[in-house]
Design a protein around this motif. Structure first.
Motif, PDB file in Angstrom:
ATOM      1  N   UNK A 166       0.802  -1.396   0.044  1.00  0.00           N
ATOM      2  CA  UNK A 166       0.061   0.007  -0.188  1.00  0.00           C
ATOM      3  C   UNK A 166       0.818   1.124  -0.034  1.00  0.00           C
ATOM      4  N   UNK A 167       0.050   2.292  -0.313  1.00  0.00           N
ATOM      5  CA  UNK A 167       1.058   3.800  -0.447  1.00  0.00           C
ATOM      6  C   UNK A 167       0.834   4.145   0.953  1.00  0.00           C
ATOM      7  N   UNK A 168       1.984   4.904   1.558  1.00  0.00           N
ATOM      8  CA  UNK A 168       2.104   5.762   2.497  1.00  0.00           C
ATOM      9  C   UNK A 168       2.105   6.879   2.609  1.00  0.00           C
ATOM     10  N   UNK A 169       1.299   7.815   2.920  1.00  0.00           N
ATOM     11  CA  UNK A 169       1.301   9.094   2.825  1.00  0.00           C
ATOM     12  C   UNK A 169       1.198  10.063   4.394  1.00  0.00           C
ATOM     13  N   UNK A 170       1.839  11.181   4.204  1.00  0.00           N
ATOM     14  CA  UNK A 170       1.806  11.762   5.683  1.00  0.00           C
ATOM     15  C   UNK A 170       1.578  13.281   5.551  1.00  0.00           C
ATOM     16  N   UNK A 179      -6.848  13.578  -0.208  1.00  0.00           N
ATOM     17  CA  UNK A 179      -5.803  12.578  -0.631  1.00  0.00           C
ATOM     18  C   UNK A 179      -6.818  11.259  -0.552  1.00  0.00           C
ATOM     19  N   UNK A 219      -4.826   7.001   9.040  1.00  0.00           N
ATOM     20  CA  UNK A 219      -3.742   6.109   9.875  1.00  0.00           C
ATOM     21  C   UNK A 219      -3.483   6.887  10.985  1.00  0.00           C
ATOM     22  N   UNK A 239      -1.429   9.015   7.185  1.00  0.00           N
ATOM     23  CA  UNK A 239      -0.856   9.170   8.474  1.00  0.00           C
ATOM     24  C   UNK A 239      -1.278  10.273   9.049  1.00  0.00           C
ATOM     25  N   UNK A 246       5.446  16.797   3.293  1.00  0.00           N
ATOM     26  CA  UNK A 246       4.817  15.460   3.057  1.00  0.00           C
ATOM     27  C   UNK A 246       5.598  14.486   2.649  1.00  0.00           C
ATOM     28  N   UNK A 247       5.611  13.354   3.154  1.00  0.00           N
ATOM     29  CA  UNK A 247       6.502  12.332   2.359  1.00  0.00           C
ATOM     30  C   UNK A 247       5.685  11.450   1.765  1.00  0.00           C
ATOM     31  N   UNK A 248       5.882  11.004   0.644  1.00  0.00           N
ATOM     32  CA  UNK A 248       4.883  10.215  -0.189  1.00  0.00           C
ATOM     33  C   UNK A 248       5.690   9.038  -0.929  1.00  0.00           C
ATOM     34  N   UNK A 249       5.255   7.930  -0.623  1.00  0.00           N
ATOM     35  CA  UNK A 249       5.867   6.698  -1.347  1.00  0.00           C
ATOM     36  C   UNK A 249       5.023   6.060  -2.259  1.00  0.00           C
ATOM     37  N   UNK A 250       5.462   5.478  -3.112  1.00  0.00           N
ATOM     38  CA  UNK A 250       4.700   4.802  -4.296  1.00  0.00           C
ATOM     39  C   UNK A 250       4.205   3.370  -3.710  1.00  0.00           C
ATOM     40  N   UNK A 251       3.166   2.876  -4.241  1.00  0.00           N
ATOM     41  CA  UNK A 251       2.596   1.724  -3.627  1.00  0.00           C
ATOM     42  C   UNK A 251       3.274   0.623  -3.745  1.00  0.00           C
ATOM     43  N   UNK A 273       6.661   0.066   1.853  1.00  0.00           N
ATOM     44  CA  UNK A 273       5.628   0.978   2.984  1.00  0.00           C
ATOM     45  C   UNK A 273       5.022   0.068   3.799  1.00  0.00           C
ATOM     46  N   UNK A 274       4.783  -1.146   3.429  1.00  0.00           N
ATOM     47  CA  UNK A 274       4.119  -2.086   4.344  1.00  0.00           C
ATOM     48  C   UNK A 274       5.162  -3.100   5.349  1.00  0.00           C
ATOM     49  N   UNK A 320       5.203   1.143  11.079  1.00  0.00           N
ATOM     50  CA  UNK A 320       5.837   0.846   9.731  1.00  0.00           C
ATOM     51  C   UNK A 320       7.205   1.705   9.775  1.00  0.00           C
ATOM     52  N   UNK A 351       8.478   3.343   7.433  1.00  0.00           N
ATOM     53  CA  UNK A 351       8.232   4.569   7.007  1.00  0.00           C
ATOM     54  C   UNK A 351       7.739   5.795   7.719  1.00  0.00           C
TER      55      UNK A 351
END
Lengths: 278, 781, 162
Positions: A6-10, A20, A34, A56, C1-6, C27-28, C71, C73
């Motif tokens: 899954x994608x994690x975004x904060x 989002x 989250x 998050x 913002x910190x964004x990580x692709x799936x 990410x998981x 997590x 991340x």
């Protein structure tokens, strides 16, 4: 180990978080807010939960507040259970959340996460229900403040893309005489067989329950029965048992009969002790 | 031997593994990783009893990184330690919820795990056998259609086709039937409890590769490295010599890592990817359900006595819930029969011990090997008999306590050397629990304090040819390496063996280097690290190896010192002249042979080898049980004091007492660790642990969240341990085994104290406030 | 913002035991997995991956945390301390001296938790000790020797890294 990705975004603002979420939904993806994340991680590991994205919300300053503002106690939804207990700002809430899970987990579990739990217990809500708390919710640019009671129908009923930002408790509730009691199957660390939070306001006991039914609840009808001091305690308790909102839970933590037995004892202790404070 | 003052034996020498463990630097088997290591994950059954109609792996193959999928038809044969009745991967049908159905092998663990969720298994449900009582009924569904046709791996297992009986062990001593009729006082009581789990903190884990020369290299957290070799040979046709097993230190085992389950699966997985290194590690839920657990029991005990309380006749019916396969439950069935009476002298004994198939997860050995279970039934009955006879429960036990000169249920004659002193144990325990101050007292509003006691015994039921060996190699500095295949599970065996060696050689522990890991290619054969047998078997082997080394040291020293070897003694890093200890040669001068000033050298490295094998053990007679099953019996007594809230049935354990006669205690601190830890485990089991099954035989509490165990602060507030040391003549420095014993009497004494507190017979486990409330309600009605 | 692709793995930095380390994670992936498989810090154990046993305990911002419940991340901007970073903690010595170690598998988690306890609360009473230490399961010792270790430490006042 979580098998799926899954994608994690904060994000750093409530607006962004909400956006989002809605954007993901528009694209047909599932997103989840989250907070502490403990339940998301554990359910994802055993494949009882799927999501394409977690958002998050711990990066949103409003969600991290824990302070008295004027006549109100403001608790951000991402404040950890231990921080709430340690602050001693709302002793009944502190006593209650201090019995959820274990100490180490409580550094991670947040009050918002507990209130939004998929489990039937959500014990953190009990003191908030009896303290007539309000909640601040965010969705897009909109924020609204409503009474907790008005949106808590067995679970928090939020609109799509909306999330819990803060909990607001009137300061006058913070130091009422109060009592929290939790009974588990055996160990102190465990789900409740019965968990109860109660406070006395204007000589009336306000009381909420977890572990008894499939959802936590506060019942005005039940309170009026319990507060009828003309009737002997055990008789009141007997009547109260008939006013539970639904059948008592019967599961591996305790049978229906046993939970009823425990509930009676807990109610007796609470009534006897709190009535002395009136 | 006993008059000698020991220098190391009997001293609380610090554990040799403690410092390393305190830093987190010990690498357990699952802590190892290397690029290219492949990961296996299991697809497990969602049904407790069903025909497998199809397995569709199409979607699973689409997961990136998946390299192989193995299903049951790859190996459609049965394996097992006692009766070969278990397919490593289910084929045709599944017999328990959580049974392995397929293995996915992938580059990464998450890929393998994801693929397991995409395998579609179709089942045709079969009727469930959900209890031993149900299994015993004439029209019960059959878990195994042809139990009698399975291959017997060892003797003393008796499966019956057309029933759910995996084995039936009989004891017929004296004449029970006639004597029972004549008894002045009799009691019959029934006991039961469900299966439960070991919950070693380290879940089971292994990795296997098959190298191009055909060597199968296994790393595992197993108590039985040589059994892994045997199993891969016996069932998979790999030559014994081609199986190399490595065992690092283990994160707790408690019997659960004694049987062989993961290694054959990982072997099949490795084979499916051309022999590459494959790791298979259980998640906690799999470790509890898919891997073997602890037996359940339904027991009926009948005791007949004189008015004065002398036991005359005893009949014991044990139905052990072995789950879907017999595994070690078949051995536990036998062990429960061997010691069925508890430590009591009873002339007329009848026992039927059944290993019963159900559709539950299968059971294997658990610390105590059936004894905590039978002791619960026996000791609860003793308390109820005492009440009936109006005799003090301790007095009843003393009257009947077993002693040298008596015979066991299998008619082994007891001597001062093969059994400890149970009467001394109970008298000491009586003091420690302050029995004479009263067994029950009111301690507050709705509060009572009460005490309960239990006696216990156990022999070490090893194979009749169980053995161990040890190899000592001397270093240039005169220190010694000790290689031995006893596995360090946390019980402290490596420290104990080091102490035995230090004592023999008169050296400090700092001069002994015990190899912590086991490697079957370097270490001499040892049966297994189970049955509290390592101190005895490996200890004897170490003594033999030390004697062998001493002979060599003395021979070389005699040449150097120009005297006879008989003139010499060893100690303090020297070989010296007995009448003049100042005159001698340092061991370091002769450890690698002695070199004269001229350069001429003699003798070479001192290498001590030693071994020990059980002697005079026999299998049991099928009809009467007659035989000699074990070398000795350690005996003991446990007691608790509890405080019970008589309104809500919650309770706290105020005091726990364990007194054991395990012969000479090599290390009082590690022995205390074993007794306290064992008692904790027994109390945790008795207070809260069991698997909960729904009507479909599906386990409802598959993880720790819903499987409560005693946590910090819930242990007895006072935890007293003492030892009676009646030496065993043939044990190393007089020692018998002690590892399992702390657990054995704990459930029984807890149940006795709680029963006494409420005057209610508590005959089921676990003793949660809810179950006590239920029992009290029942007794009121 | 910190964004990580799936789906792809990402390079992150983790601040562990006073050092910054690169780690490539999904990410998981939990912090536990990242510490063990990326940084080789295997002192934190996989006991249940469900927050029930405490064997994976590490300190995040000085607070005991189940590394299986975060997590990787999620904690990139927070200081993390593992058992490997507590080599000189008096807690380790107290566990050795008080015979609080058997199989050793729960030991790192206990030591990490105890270290945080005695540094945060050098005056901890029995109730507080119990509240904290109930987060960790030990299956070998029965807790008595662990209790003795903690009591010895608190009594000695030796609650800081010397």
């Amino acid at each position: 180990m979580i098998a799926f990705d899954f994608k994690y975004i904060k994000p750093t603002t409530a607006k962004e978080a909400s956006k989002l979420f809605l954007n993901a939904k528009q694209k047909g993806n599932k997103a989840m807010f989250y907070s502490g994340g403990t339940e998301i991680i554990t359910l994802a590991r055993v494949n009882q939960l799927q999501t394409d994205m977690v958002i998050d919300i711990k990066g949103i300053p409003e969600c991290n507040v824990l302070e008295i503002r004027g006549n109100e106690l403001v608790i951000g939804s991402t404040v950890s259970l231990n921080d709430i207990a340690k602050s001693k700002l709302f002793p009944l809430l502190g006593d209650t959340v201090q019995r959820i899970a274990d100490h180490t987990s409580r550094n991670k579990i947040t009050i918002g996460g507990n209130l939004n739990s998929e489990l039937i217990y959500k014990e953190g809500i009990l003191p908030l229900l009896v303290a007539d708390a309000k909640v601040k919710l965010a969705k897009g640019l909109e924020q609204r403040i409503v009474s907790l009671e008005s949106i808590f129908k067995k679970q928090l009923e939020l609109e799509t893309g909306e999330f819990l930002v803060q909990i607001i408790v009137d300061k006058s509730y913070l130091d009422h005489p109060h009592m929290a009691k939790k009974r588990t199957k055996i160990s102190k660390v465990g789900y409740p067989v019965v968990s109860v939070a109660a406070l006395v306001k204007e000589c009336q006991i306000q009381i909420a329950f977890s572990g008894v039914c499939q959802y936590p609840f506060r019942s005005f009808k039940l309170e009026s029965v319990l507060n009828d001091t003309k009737v002997p305690v055990m008789e009141r308790i007997g009547t109260a048992m008939q006013h539970l909102p639904e059948d008592v839970v019967d599961d591996i933590q305790g049978t229906k009969a046993y939970r009823t037995f425990v509930l009676r004892n807990v109610l007796k202790d609470i009534l006897e002790e709190l009535e002395l404070t009136k | 031997m006993t008059n000698k003052v020991f220098t190391t034996v009997g001293k609380p020498e610090q554990r040799i593994d403690a410092v390393e463990k305190s830093t987190g630097k010990v690498r357990y088997v699952g802590d190892y990783s290397v690029p290219g290591l492949m990961h296996a994950k299991l697809v497990t059954s969602t049904q407790a009893h069903a025909k497998i109609t199809s397995i569709d792996t199409t979607e699973a193959w689409k997961v990136p990184g998946v390299r192989a999928i193995v299903t049951g038809e790859v190996f459609p044969y049965h394996i097992g330690p006692i009766l070969a009745d278990r397919p490593p991967l289910a084929f045709e049908k599944v017999r328990y919820y959580g049974e392995p159905v397929a293995i996915i092998v992938a580059d990464h663990e998450y890929q393998a795990k994801l693929a397991t969720t995409k395998v579609k298994v179709e089942y045709d449900p079969l009727p469930i056998v959900n209890s031993v009582q149900q299994a015993f009924q004439a029209d019960a569904p059959l878990v195994h259609e042809n139990a009698g046709s399975y291959t017997k791996i060892i003797s003393n297992v008796y499966p019956k086709t057309g029933t759910n009986i995996g084995s039936h062990i009989k004891i017929r001593k004296g004449n029970f039937e006639d004597e029972w009729e004549n008894c002045e006082e009799t009691i019959t009581a029934n006991y039961s409890f469900n299966l439960s789990d070991h919950v070693a903190l380290e879940t089971r884990s292994t990795r296997v590769e098959i190298n191009p020369r055909g060597k199968v290299i296994v790393h595992s957290c197993s108590q039985s490295p040589f059994t892994i070799k045997k199993v891969l040979n016996q069932f998979f046709n790999v030559e014994v010599g081609n199986v190399l097993v490595h065992i690092p230190m283990i994160g707790g085992a408690f019997g659960g890592k004694g049987t062989v389950q993961l290694e054959p699966l990982a072997y099949l997985a490795s084979k499916s990817v051309g022999g590459k290194l494959v790791k298979l590690e259980m998640d906690r839920e799999e470790d509890m359900i898919t891997s073997p657990c602890r037996v359940g029991l339904d027991a009926t005990v009948q005791l007949g006595a004189t008015k004065e309380g002398k036991l005359v006749a005893g009949k014991y019916t044990y139905l052990l819930d072995s789950g879907a396969y017999t595994d070690q439950a078949a051995g536990i069935t036998r062990a429960a029969a061997i010691d069925c009476t508890g430590p009591y002298d009873i002339p007329n004994v009848w026992c039927d011990s059944y290993c019963v198939y159900t559709n539950h997860p299968f059971a294997t050995s658990f610390r105590g090997y059936g004894h905590p279970e039978l002791t619960f039934a026996v000791e609860r009955t003793m308390d109820q008999l005492a009440k009936q006879l109006q005799i003090d429960p301790i007095q009843l036990r003393i009257i009947n306590g077993i002693k040298p000169g008596h015979t066991t249920p299998t008619q082994t004659v007891l001597t001062a050397n093969n059994i400890g002193d149970i009467e001394k144990c109970i008298n000491r325990a009586k003091e420690l629990i302050q029995w004479d101050e009263g067994q029950k007292m009111v301690s507050g509003k709705n509060k009572v304090r009460s005490k309960g006691i239990s006696m216990f015994w156990k022999t070490s039921t090893t194979a009749t040819n169980a053995e161990a060996g040890a190899i000592l190699t001397f270093e240039a500095d005169g220190s010694v390496n000790l290689n031995c295949a006893a596995i360090e599970l946390g019980q402290g065996t490596k420290t104990i063996l080091g102490q035995i060696l230090a004592e023999k050689l008169g050296m400090g522990m700092d001069k002994i280097h015990v190899t912590m890991e086991t490697n079957t290619q370097y270490d001499p054969h040892q049966w297994r690290t189970v049955a509290s047998s390592s101190t005895f078997l490996a200890g004897r082997a170490v003594i033999a190896a030390a004697d062998h080394a001493i002979t060599q040291l003395k021979k070389t020293a005699a040449t150097v010192l120009k005297c006879s070897p008989d003139d010499l003694d060893i100690g303090g890093g020297k070989v010296y002249l007995k009448p003049d200890p100042a005159f001698g040669v340092d061991i370091k001068e002769i450890a690698l042979g002695y070199t004269y000033p001229s350069g001429h050298s003699i003798d070479g490295q001192v290498v001590g080898i030693g071994k020990h094998i059980q002697r005079h053990l026999t299998p049991m007679d099928e009809e009467t049980g007659f035989g000699k099953p074990g070398p000795w019996w350690s005996v003991g007594v446990q007691a608790v004091e509890v405080e019970m809230d008589t309104r809500d049935f919650t309770y706290t354990i105020l005091k726990g007492v364990t007194v054991l006669d395990g012969g000479t205690i090599i290390n009082p601190k590690t022995a205390q660790q074993q007794m306290r830890g064992g008692m904790y485990m027994g109390l945790s089991y008795a207070t809260s642990e069991k698997f909960i099954f729904d009507e479909h035989g599906v386990v409802q509490n598959t993880g720790l969240r819903n499987y409560p165990m005693l946590r910090y602060g819930e242990q007895p507030a006072q935890y007293l341990v003492d030892f009676i040391e009646s030496p065993a003549a043939d044990g190393p420095f007089g020692a018998r085994g002690i590892g399992e014993y702390g657990v054995i009497g704990a459930p029984a004494c807890l149940a006795n104290s709680l029963s006494y507190a409420l005057d209610v017979a508590l005959n089921q486990l676990p003793l949660t406030p809810e179950s006590i409330w239920e029992a009290s309600r029942g007794s009121e009605e | 913002m910190n964004s990580l692709s799936k789906t792809s793995k990402q390079l992150i930095q983790l601040h562990v035991n006073g050092e910054t380390h690169d780690a490539v994670v999904r990410s998981a992936d939990t912090l536990l997995i990242a510490l063990r498989e990326q940084l080789g810090l295997t002192g934190a154990k996989r006991g249940c991956e469900n927050g029930d046993c405490g064997a994976c305990s590490v300190l995040i911002n000085g607070k005991p945390s189940h590394s299986c419940l975060s997590l990787a991340v999620e904690v990139i901007d927070q200081p993390i301390t593992t058992i490997e970073g507590l080599m000189d903690s008096p807690v380790s010595k107290a566990f050795v001296d008080n015979w609080a170690i058997q199989c050793g598998y729960c030991t790192p988690g206990f030591i990490v938790n105890c270290h945080s306890l005695i540094t945060t609360h050098p005056d901890a009473n029995d109730e507080l000790i119990e509240e904290w230490l109930q987060s960790n399961i030990c299956r070998c010792t029965g807790y008595e020797e662990i209790r003795e270790a903690v009591h010895t430490l608190l009594a000695s006042g030796q609650t800081e890294n010397e």
